[in-house]
Design an enzyme around this catalytic site. Structure first.
Site, PDB file in Angstrom:
ATOM      1  N   TYR A 111      -1.580  -0.569  11.150  1.00  0.00           N
ATOM      2  CA  TYR A 111      -1.772  -1.155   9.864  1.00  0.00           C
ATOM      3  C   TYR A 111      -0.313  -0.876   8.838  1.00  0.00           C
ATOM      4  O   TYR A 111       0.030  -1.968   8.311  1.00  0.00           O
ATOM      5  CB  TYR A 111      -3.123  -0.481   9.292  1.00  0.00           C
ATOM      6  CG  TYR A 111      -3.378  -0.741   7.760  1.00  0.00           C
ATOM      7  CD1 TYR A 111      -3.485  -1.959   7.141  1.00  0.00           C
ATOM      8  CD2 TYR A 111      -2.929   0.569   6.899  1.00  0.00           C
ATOM      9  CE1 TYR A 111      -3.691  -2.036   5.915  1.00  0.00           C
ATOM     10  CE2 TYR A 111      -3.121   0.380   5.462  1.00  0.00           C
ATOM     11  CZ  TYR A 111      -3.558  -1.025   4.830  1.00  0.00           C
ATOM     12  OH  TYR A 111      -3.705  -1.304   3.485  1.00  0.00           O
ATOM     13  N   LYS A 124       2.235  -3.592   6.795  1.00  0.00           N
ATOM     14  CA  LYS A 124       2.691  -3.735   5.516  1.00  0.00           C
ATOM     15  C   LYS A 124       4.349  -3.595   5.237  1.00  0.00           C
ATOM     16  O   LYS A 124       4.832  -4.124   4.273  1.00  0.00           O
ATOM     17  CB  LYS A 124       1.900  -2.438   4.727  1.00  0.00           C
ATOM     18  CG  LYS A 124       0.414  -2.708   4.422  1.00  0.00           C
ATOM     19  CD  LYS A 124      -0.014  -3.827   3.600  1.00  0.00           C
ATOM     20  CE  LYS A 124      -1.416  -3.925   3.644  1.00  0.00           C
ATOM     21  NZ  LYS A 124      -1.658  -5.182   2.751  1.00  0.00           N
ATOM     22  N   SER A 128       0.688  -1.225  -0.058  1.00  0.00           N
ATOM     23  CA  SER A 128      -0.109   0.030   0.200  1.00  0.00           C
ATOM     24  C   SER A 128       0.967   1.388  -0.010  1.00  0.00           C
ATOM     25  O   SER A 128       2.031   1.089   0.557  1.00  0.00           O
ATOM     26  CB  SER A 128      -1.000   0.127   1.212  1.00  0.00           C
ATOM     27  OG  SER A 128      -1.552   1.257   1.461  1.00  0.00           O
TER      28      SER A 128
HETATM   29  C1  UD1 Z   1      -6.972   5.422   3.803  1.00  0.00           C
HETATM   30  C2  UD1 Z   1      -5.984   4.874   4.965  1.00  0.00           C
HETATM   31  C3  UD1 Z   1      -4.828   4.169   4.185  1.00  0.00           C
HETATM   32  C4  UD1 Z   1      -5.446   2.867   3.515  1.00  0.00           C
HETATM   33  C5  UD1 Z   1      -6.430   3.222   2.691  1.00  0.00           C
HETATM   34  C6  UD1 Z   1      -7.035   1.973   1.985  1.00  0.00           C
HETATM   35  C7  UD1 Z   1      -6.406   6.397   6.647  1.00  0.00           C
HETATM   36  C8  UD1 Z   1      -5.819   7.791   7.336  1.00  0.00           C
HETATM   37  N1  UD1 Z   1      -5.562   6.206   5.388  1.00  0.00           N
HETATM   38  O1  UD1 Z   1      -6.504   6.076   2.896  1.00  0.00           O
HETATM   39  O2  UD1 Z   1      -3.870   3.845   5.255  1.00  0.00           O
HETATM   40  O3  UD1 Z   1      -4.297   2.292   2.811  1.00  0.00           O
HETATM   41  O4  UD1 Z   1      -7.568   3.839   3.223  1.00  0.00           O
HETATM   42  O5  UD1 Z   1      -8.196   1.463   2.601  1.00  0.00           O
HETATM   43  O6  UD1 Z   1      -7.296   5.892   7.235  1.00  0.00           O
HETATM   44  N2  UD1 Z   1     -12.618  11.402   3.297  1.00  0.00           N
HETATM   45  C9  UD1 Z   1     -13.665  12.349   3.295  1.00  0.00           C
HETATM   46  N3  UD1 Z   1     -14.704  11.567   4.091  1.00  0.00           N
HETATM   47  C10 UD1 Z   1     -15.015  10.565   4.194  1.00  0.00           C
HETATM   48  C11 UD1 Z   1     -13.942   9.349   4.067  1.00  0.00           C
HETATM   49  C12 UD1 Z   1     -12.790  10.356   3.256  1.00  0.00           C
HETATM   50  O7  UD1 Z   1     -13.757  13.625   2.991  1.00  0.00           O
HETATM   51  O8  UD1 Z   1     -16.011  10.064   4.723  1.00  0.00           O
HETATM   52  C13 UD1 Z   1     -11.472  12.291   2.425  1.00  0.00           C
HETATM   53  C14 UD1 Z   1     -10.221  11.889   3.489  1.00  0.00           C
HETATM   54  O9  UD1 Z   1      -9.902  12.737   4.129  1.00  0.00           O
HETATM   55  C15 UD1 Z   1      -9.364  11.917   1.964  1.00  0.00           C
HETATM   56  C16 UD1 Z   1      -9.919  11.160   1.161  1.00  0.00           C
HETATM   57  O10 UD1 Z   1     -11.441  11.439   1.183  1.00  0.00           O
HETATM   58  O11 UD1 Z   1      -8.890  13.157   1.759  1.00  0.00           O
HETATM   59  C17 UD1 Z   1      -9.740   9.797   0.879  1.00  0.00           C
HETATM   60  O12 UD1 Z   1      -9.950   8.930   1.988  1.00  0.00           O
HETATM   61  P1  UD1 Z   1     -10.050   7.558   2.214  1.00  0.00           P
HETATM   62  O13 UD1 Z   1     -10.826   6.865   1.007  1.00  0.00           O
HETATM   63  O14 UD1 Z   1     -10.110   7.132   3.599  1.00  0.00           O
HETATM   64  O15 UD1 Z   1      -8.434   6.869   1.902  1.00  0.00           O
HETATM   65  P2  UD1 Z   1      -7.180   7.361   2.419  1.00  0.00           P
HETATM   66  O16 UD1 Z   1      -7.470   8.131   3.723  1.00  0.00           O
HETATM   67  O17 UD1 Z   1      -6.606   8.136   1.338  1.00  0.00           O
END
Ligand code: UD1
Length: 336
Positions: free
Chosen positions: A147, A151, A123
């Protein structure tokens, strides 16, 4: 090739099984079904029109693993693992046992059966706090949560093994943000409980399972203030695994490769594209930043092109359209 797929019923594992079968490989999958449904396997059988053997098996069951490996495989694709960052902070031992010990058991069983070709789900989390975008494979690695530690530990185990023992060919594929679903809409991501990740939350909102999307922060130093990520279509990701498998014979040891599209989209851009795909406005509200989130991260995908001859071809609209089809046809996931 005859390929063993661990975590074959999961989101990415099921898409990989499907693409392997479509490409004419023989596939055996297993999964402990702790966070997945066997329905995904039956759908893959229907979609491919090919046989797919499946076993319920846990990576911590050394005997079962040894017995299965001894059947003889050309390669293993290893997806099985726990992946919720928040849960890993609460239960670090569970994550270590499942992800690290589980992978060690797999490598030992592979060695005993003289199979040394492996494609592993790593990842972009291994890059920790990103210093510079786009991220290349030589970016320093760091773990920012348990997590991520698992990895890193499995990557290190693979690097070390390949260094001390001849014959291992290991692709460590560092995924950016997988989204979307097979274009049929028959298989897709089915998170248990409240989704942590953006796209499942957005699509569950589109089908009325959630009120509105919570946007975690709009004060980041990005063009619209919301977080920027490199979203990659799960079918492109699955095809990346096939590309790695096809090039393993040119590997000498273990090699890390980014699997990303090479461009970033903000949370608001994703919500807009998802709204277009769903044919309606998806409601959202701005909330404070989520602790631990980075402002922006996207991949340099050029090494993937060079090393395994692969690049993503599906853009954000296609990711949203396919994810939306899956969610609309299966509003409650595989329980629909
Ligand atoms: C997350 C994990 C990462 C993991 C990946 C795969 C965290 C901090 N990181 O990545 O380690 O490998 O998932 O499962 O948890 N967002 C919103 N609202 C939401 C959800 C997300 O605004 O309800 C935003 C987040 O702030 C971010 C983006 O959407 O900017 C993507 O978020 P997300 O899908 O959770 O992925 P990552 O945080 O990149």
């Amino acid at each position: 090739m005859k390929v063993l797929v661990t975590g074959g019923a999961g989101y990415i594992g099921s898409h990989a099984c499907l693409e392997l079968l479509r490409a004419g490989h023989e596939v055996v999958g297993f999964d402990n079904l702790s966070n997945s449904s066997e329905k995904a396997i039956s759908r893959v059988r229907e979609l491919s029109g090919k046989p797919l053997r499946f076993e319920r098996l846990d990576l911590l069951d050394k005997q079962g693993l040894g017995r299965l490996m001894k059947e003889g495989f050309d390669a293993v694709m290893h997806f099985a693992g726990l992946k919720a960052v928040g849960e890993s902070v609460e239960k670090p031992d569970l994550y270590r046992r499942n992800n690290v010990e589980g992978s060690a058991n797999l490598l030992a069983a592979m060695k005993a059966a003289d199979c040394r070709n492996l494609v592993f789900s790593s990842s972009c989390t291994v890059y920790g706090a990103v210093q510079k975008n786009p991220v290349t494979e030589s970016h320093p690695r760091a773990a920012v949560n348990p997590y991520g530690e698992t990895k890193l530990a499995v990557e290190d185990m693979c690097f070390e093994l390949a260094r001390v023992e001849k014959g291992w060919r290991i692709a460590l594929l560092r995924y950016f943000n997988p989204v979307g679903a097979d274009a049929s809409g028959c298989i897709g991501e089915d998170p248990k409980g409240m989704p942590n990740n953006l796209m499942p939350f957005v699509m569950q909102t589109a089908v009325g399972r959630r009120d509105k999307v919570r946007v975690w922060g709009n004060d980041y130093p990005t063009p619209d203030g919301t977080g920027v990520r490199d979203y990659i279509h799960v079918t492109d990701l699955a095809l990346g695994h096939l590309a790695a498998l096809g090039r393993l014979d040119r590997f000498d040891g273990a090699l890390a490769v980014n699997l990303g599209a090479g461009r970033g989209y903000s949370v608001l851009e994703v919500i807009r594209a998802a709204s277009k795909a769903a044919g309606k406005d998806i409601p959202y509200e701005i909330r404070p930043r989520r602790p631990g989130d980075a402002a922006a991260i996207w991949a340099d995908p050029s090494f993937a092109k060079k090393s395994i001859g692969w690049g993503a071809t599906r853009g954000l609209d296609e990711m949203c359209a396919d994810h939306c089809r899956w969610q609309t046809q299966n509003p409650e996931g595989f329980a629909s």
